[in-house]
Design a protein around this motif. Structure first.
Motif, PDB file in Angstrom:
ATOM      1  N   ALA A 175       0.827  -1.204   0.000  1.00 24.47           N
ATOM      2  CA  ALA A 175       0.000   0.000   0.000  1.00 24.47           C
ATOM      3  C   ALA A 175       0.861   1.253   0.000  1.00 24.47           C
ATOM      4  CB  ALA A 175      -0.933  -0.002   1.204  1.00 24.47           C
ATOM      5  N   ALA A 176       1.982   1.196   0.717  1.00 18.18           N
ATOM      6  CA  ALA A 176       2.890   2.342   0.746  1.00 18.18           C
ATOM      7  C   ALA A 176       3.456   2.611  -0.650  1.00 18.18           C
ATOM      8  CB  ALA A 176       4.017   2.095   1.741  1.00 18.18           C
ATOM      9  N   TYR A 177       3.852   1.554  -1.337  1.00 23.42           N
ATOM     10  CA  TYR A 177       4.359   1.718  -2.708  1.00 23.42           C
ATOM     11  C   TYR A 177       3.265   2.228  -3.635  1.00 23.42           C
ATOM     12  CZ  TYR A 177       9.101  -0.193  -2.465  1.00 23.42           C
ATOM     13  OH  TYR A 177      10.439  -0.379  -2.206  1.00 23.42           O
ATOM     14  N   ALA A 178       2.040   1.744  -3.439  1.00 27.95           N
ATOM     15  CA  ALA A 178       0.929   2.157  -4.304  1.00 27.95           C
ATOM     16  C   ALA A 178       0.646   3.645  -4.184  1.00 27.95           C
ATOM     17  CB  ALA A 178      -0.324   1.352  -3.968  1.00 27.95           C
ATOM     18  N   GLY A 179       1.018   4.235  -3.057  1.00 22.90           N
ATOM     19  CA  GLY A 179       0.763   5.658  -2.848  1.00 22.90           C
ATOM     20  C   GLY A 179       1.864   6.566  -3.339  1.00 22.90           C
ATOM     21  N   VAL A 180       2.909   5.992  -3.949  1.00 23.46           N
ATOM     22  CA  VAL A 180       4.052   6.781  -4.407  1.00 23.46           C
ATOM     23  C   VAL A 180       4.067   6.845  -5.931  1.00 23.46           C
ATOM     24  CG1 VAL A 180       6.577   6.911  -4.501  1.00 23.46           C
ATOM     25  CG2 VAL A 180       5.443   6.223  -2.383  1.00 23.46           C
ATOM     26  N   THR A 181       4.284   8.028  -6.456  1.00 30.02           N
ATOM     27  CA  THR A 181       4.525   8.192  -7.887  1.00 30.02           C
ATOM     28  C   THR A 181       6.031   8.303  -8.085  1.00 30.02           C
ATOM     29  OG1 THR A 181       2.442   9.372  -8.204  1.00 30.02           O
ATOM     30  CG2 THR A 181       4.105   9.626  -9.914  1.00 30.02           C
ATOM     31  N   PRO A 182       6.667   7.287  -8.682  1.00 32.65           N
ATOM     32  CA  PRO A 182       8.127   7.318  -8.834  1.00 32.65           C
ATOM     33  C   PRO A 182       8.586   8.549  -9.615  1.00 32.65           C
ATOM     34  CG  PRO A 182       7.268   5.125  -9.316  1.00 32.65           C
ATOM     35  CD  PRO A 182       6.080   6.034  -9.208  1.00 32.65           C
ATOM     36  N   ALA A 183       9.703   9.128  -9.171  1.00 33.90           N
ATOM     37  CA  ALA A 183      10.237  10.322  -9.834  1.00 33.90           C
ATOM     38  C   ALA A 183      11.689  10.522  -9.413  1.00 33.90           C
ATOM     39  CB  ALA A 183       9.412  11.551  -9.470  1.00 33.90           C
ATOM     40  N   ILE A 184      12.472  11.127 -10.304  1.00 35.77           N
ATOM     41  CA  ILE A 184      13.841  11.491  -9.971  1.00 35.77           C
ATOM     42  C   ILE A 184      13.808  12.786  -9.165  1.00 35.77           C
ATOM     43  CG2 ILE A 184      16.138  12.007 -10.873  1.00 35.77           C
ATOM     44  CD1 ILE A 184      15.188   9.194 -11.532  1.00 35.77           C
ATOM     45  N   PRO A 185      14.391  12.820  -7.977  1.00 34.86           N
ATOM     46  CA  PRO A 185      14.340  14.047  -7.168  1.00 34.86           C
ATOM     47  C   PRO A 185      15.185  15.150  -7.799  1.00 34.86           C
ATOM     48  CG  PRO A 185      15.798  12.440  -6.163  1.00 34.86           C
ATOM     49  CD  PRO A 185      15.144  11.735  -7.305  1.00 34.86           C
ATOM     50  N   VAL A 205      14.384  13.477   1.697  1.00 33.59           N
ATOM     51  CA  VAL A 205      12.960  13.140   1.805  1.00 33.59           C
ATOM     52  C   VAL A 205      12.756  11.633   1.741  1.00 33.59           C
ATOM     53  CG1 VAL A 205      10.703  13.428   0.708  1.00 33.59           C
ATOM     54  CG2 VAL A 205      12.331  15.338   0.736  1.00 33.59           C
ATOM     55  N   ASN A 206      11.826  11.138   2.538  1.00 37.76           N
ATOM     56  CA  ASN A 206      11.341   9.762   2.410  1.00 37.76           C
ATOM     57  C   ASN A 206      10.038   9.825   1.613  1.00 37.76           C
ATOM     58  OD1 ASN A 206      10.073   7.252   2.720  1.00 37.76           O
ATOM     59  ND2 ASN A 206      10.818   6.962   4.799  1.00 37.76           N
ATOM     60  N   ASP A 207      10.065   9.301   0.384  1.00 34.83           N
ATOM     61  CA  ASP A 207       8.903   9.415  -0.503  1.00 34.83           C
ATOM     62  C   ASP A 207       7.667   8.704   0.028  1.00 34.83           C
ATOM     63  OD1 ASP A 207      10.331  10.951  -2.277  1.00 34.83           O
ATOM     64  OD2 ASP A 207      10.761   9.315  -3.681  1.00 34.83           O
ATOM     65  N   PHE A 208       7.851   7.761   0.954  1.00 35.48           N
ATOM     66  CA  PHE A 208       6.705   7.041   1.506  1.00 35.48           C
ATOM     67  C   PHE A 208       5.888   7.904   2.461  1.00 35.48           C
ATOM     68  CE2 PHE A 208       9.202   3.018   0.692  1.00 35.48           C
ATOM     69  CZ  PHE A 208       8.331   2.512  -0.252  1.00 35.48           C
ATOM     70  N   GLU A 209       6.499   8.950   2.991  1.00 33.41           N
ATOM     71  CA  GLU A 209       5.827   9.700   4.056  1.00 33.41           C
ATOM     72  C   GLU A 209       4.487  10.283   3.604  1.00 33.41           C
ATOM     73  OE1 GLU A 209       9.500  11.165   6.944  1.00 33.41           O
ATOM     74  OE2 GLU A 209       8.297  12.638   5.853  1.00 33.41           O
ATOM     75  N   LYS A 210       4.416  10.808   2.404  1.00 33.62           N
ATOM     76  CA  LYS A 210       3.201  11.497   1.972  1.00 33.62           C
ATOM     77  C   LYS A 210       1.976  10.603   2.087  1.00 33.62           C
ATOM     78  CE  LYS A 210       1.202  14.173  -1.822  1.00 33.62           C
ATOM     79  NZ  LYS A 210       1.416  14.721  -3.190  1.00 33.62           N
ATOM     80  N   SER A 211       2.028   9.406   1.506  1.00 36.12           N
ATOM     81  CA  SER A 211       0.856   8.528   1.537  1.00 36.12           C
ATOM     82  C   SER A 211       0.685   7.846   2.887  1.00 36.12           C
ATOM     83  CB  SER A 211       0.953   7.480   0.425  1.00 36.12           C
ATOM     84  OG  SER A 211       2.093   6.658   0.596  1.00 36.12           O
ATOM     85  N   VAL A 212       1.794   7.460   3.523  1.00 35.13           N
ATOM     86  CA  VAL A 212       1.698   6.780   4.818  1.00 35.13           C
ATOM     87  C   VAL A 212       1.174   7.738   5.886  1.00 35.13           C
ATOM     88  CG1 VAL A 212       3.005   5.641   6.656  1.00 35.13           C
ATOM     89  CG2 VAL A 212       3.450   5.052   4.270  1.00 35.13           C
ATOM     90  N   PHE A 213       1.616   8.984   5.858  1.00 34.98           N
ATOM     91  CA  PHE A 213       1.128   9.961   6.830  1.00 34.98           C
ATOM     92  C   PHE A 213      -0.353  10.274   6.610  1.00 34.98           C
ATOM     93  CE2 PHE A 213       5.389  12.194   8.053  1.00 34.98           C
ATOM     94  CZ  PHE A 213       5.836  10.993   8.589  1.00 34.98           C
ATOM     95  N   GLN A 214      -0.788  10.234   5.362  1.00 34.89           N
ATOM     96  CA  GLN A 214      -2.216  10.437   5.106  1.00 34.89           C
ATOM     97  C   GLN A 214      -3.035   9.312   5.716  1.00 34.89           C
ATOM     98  OE1 GLN A 214      -2.481  10.830   0.828  1.00 34.89           O
ATOM     99  NE2 GLN A 214      -2.102  13.037   0.874  1.00 34.89           N
ATOM    100  N   ALA A 215      -2.532   8.078   5.602  1.00 33.84           N
ATOM    101  CA  ALA A 215      -3.250   6.926   6.150  1.00 33.84           C
ATOM    102  C   ALA A 215      -3.116   6.846   7.674  1.00 33.84           C
ATOM    103  CB  ALA A 215      -2.731   5.637   5.510  1.00 33.84           C
ATOM    104  N   HIS A 216      -1.988   7.330   8.186  1.00 37.09           N
ATOM    105  CA  HIS A 216      -1.715   7.230   9.624  1.00 37.09           C
ATOM    106  C   HIS A 216      -1.204   8.585  10.115  1.00 37.09           C
ATOM    107  CE1 HIS A 216      -2.115   2.865   9.249  1.00 37.09           C
ATOM    108  NE2 HIS A 216      -1.296   2.930   8.220  1.00 37.09           N
ATOM    109  N   PRO A 217      -2.089   9.561  10.290  1.00 41.25           N
ATOM    110  CA  PRO A 217      -1.656  10.918  10.659  1.00 41.25           C
ATOM    111  C   PRO A 217      -0.910  10.991  11.984  1.00 41.25           C
ATOM    112  CG  PRO A 217      -4.054  10.674  10.788  1.00 41.25           C
ATOM    113  CD  PRO A 217      -3.540   9.469  10.083  1.00 41.25           C
ATOM    114  N   GLU A 218      -1.068   9.993  12.846  1.00 46.31           N
ATOM    115  CA  GLU A 218      -0.348  10.018  14.117  1.00 46.31           C
ATOM    116  C   GLU A 218       1.167   9.951  13.901  1.00 46.31           C
ATOM    117  OE1 GLU A 218      -2.591   6.019  14.149  1.00 46.31           O
ATOM    118  OE2 GLU A 218      -2.568   7.800  12.865  1.00 46.31           O
TER     119      GLU A 218
END
Length: 268
Positions: A175-185, A205-218
């Motif tokens: 699910a974490a991978y599914a929430g990431v759009t791969p891109a060159i920083p 930056v940890n690219d997983f944070e955006k989607s994981v934080f949305q799912a788990h705001p804590e």
């Protein structure tokens, strides 16, 4: 023989592109930390495996057993009595299971005088998991491709303090991978890490944070609290759910994160 497999944190984690084999190319810095398990193995009449620790998963035991069985294909390995005491939280983005497997390879190499080089041990470890090979040399590394290829990186955080919080939240890696759009920083991770730690907040930056934080705001709340407490840099490790802060000076904050696993230690 007794050894202490240690955890690692990810400092930056960029998902660059999806590979034809279904995996992803990534870029990250793996940095070893002092939080550890305890792994003991002694020759025995009959093979046995015992684990102690909360939240033990069968996959954790299997990875160590797989390491033994993998080496047994090429070398004579006697029956072993193996004891694993888990101190590293399970499924926490800290590489605990991978460390156990890699340290098992190293222990067998020493016990049986196999004379395997570090490269040979890494080749075995890669067959067990993408980040297993890191724990063979166990020094700060820039990792790339699937996270199983490494080059040394001139990064030392010696003398700084790490405060790590794991709230016990299960984060689904798919699910974490599914929430990431791969891109060159815009800035290569190695270049970003070469700058002062005071500039990492915006560039590492940890690219997983955006989607994981949305799912788990804590988890986002924990990260913000670490910055509020004076962290030079704070991030989630791997795909979570551990969040850490790197501090110049740190008094204990254990009471500020009730019902969470916390660990504090000096970085080397």
């Amino acid at each position: 023989m007794l050894t202490f497999p240690n955890a690692k944190i990810n400092i930056g984690l960029n998902i660059l592109r999806k590979r034809p084999d279904g995996y992803h190319d990534l870029a990250s810095c793996f940095y070893p930390i002092g939080l550890s398990d305890a792994l003991e193995a002694i020759p025995a009449q009959k093979a046995a495996f015992k684990t102690v620790g909360q939240g033990i998963r069968e996959s954790e035991v299997n990875l160590v057993s797989k390491a033994i069985n993998l080496l047994a294909k090429d070398h004579r390995v006697p029956p072993l009595s193996v004891f694993l005491l888990k101190g590293i939280p399970i499924g926490a983005g800290l590489g605990g299971g991978s460390a156990d497997a890699a340290f098992m390879i190293g222990m067998l190499n020493d016990m049986l005088n196999l004379r395997l080089s570090a490269d040979q041990q890494e080749d075995y470890a890669r067959q067990l998991g993408s980040d297993c090979a890191f724990f063979v040399r166990n020094v700060p590394m820039y990792c790339y491709e699937k996270g199983d290829r490494f080059e040394e990186i001139g990064l030392s955080l010696k003398g700084l303090q790490l405060f790590l919080v794991n709230p016990g939240i299960h984060v689904s890696t798919p699910a974490a991978y599914a929430g990431v759009t791969p891109a060159i920083p815009p800035l290569d991770l190695r270049e970003a890490l070469a700058g002062p730690i005071s500039g990492w907040k915006d560039n590492v930056v940890n690219d997983f944070e955006k989607s994981v934080f949305q799912a788990h705001p804590e988890l986002a709340i924990i990260k913000n609290r670490l910055y509020d407490a004076g962290a030079l840099y704070a991030s989630m490790s791997g795909s979570g759910s551990s969040v850490y802060g790197i501090f110049q000076n740190l008094e204990t904050m254990r009471n500020k994160f009730k019902n969470c696993f916390v660990w504090q230690g000096e970085l080397n």
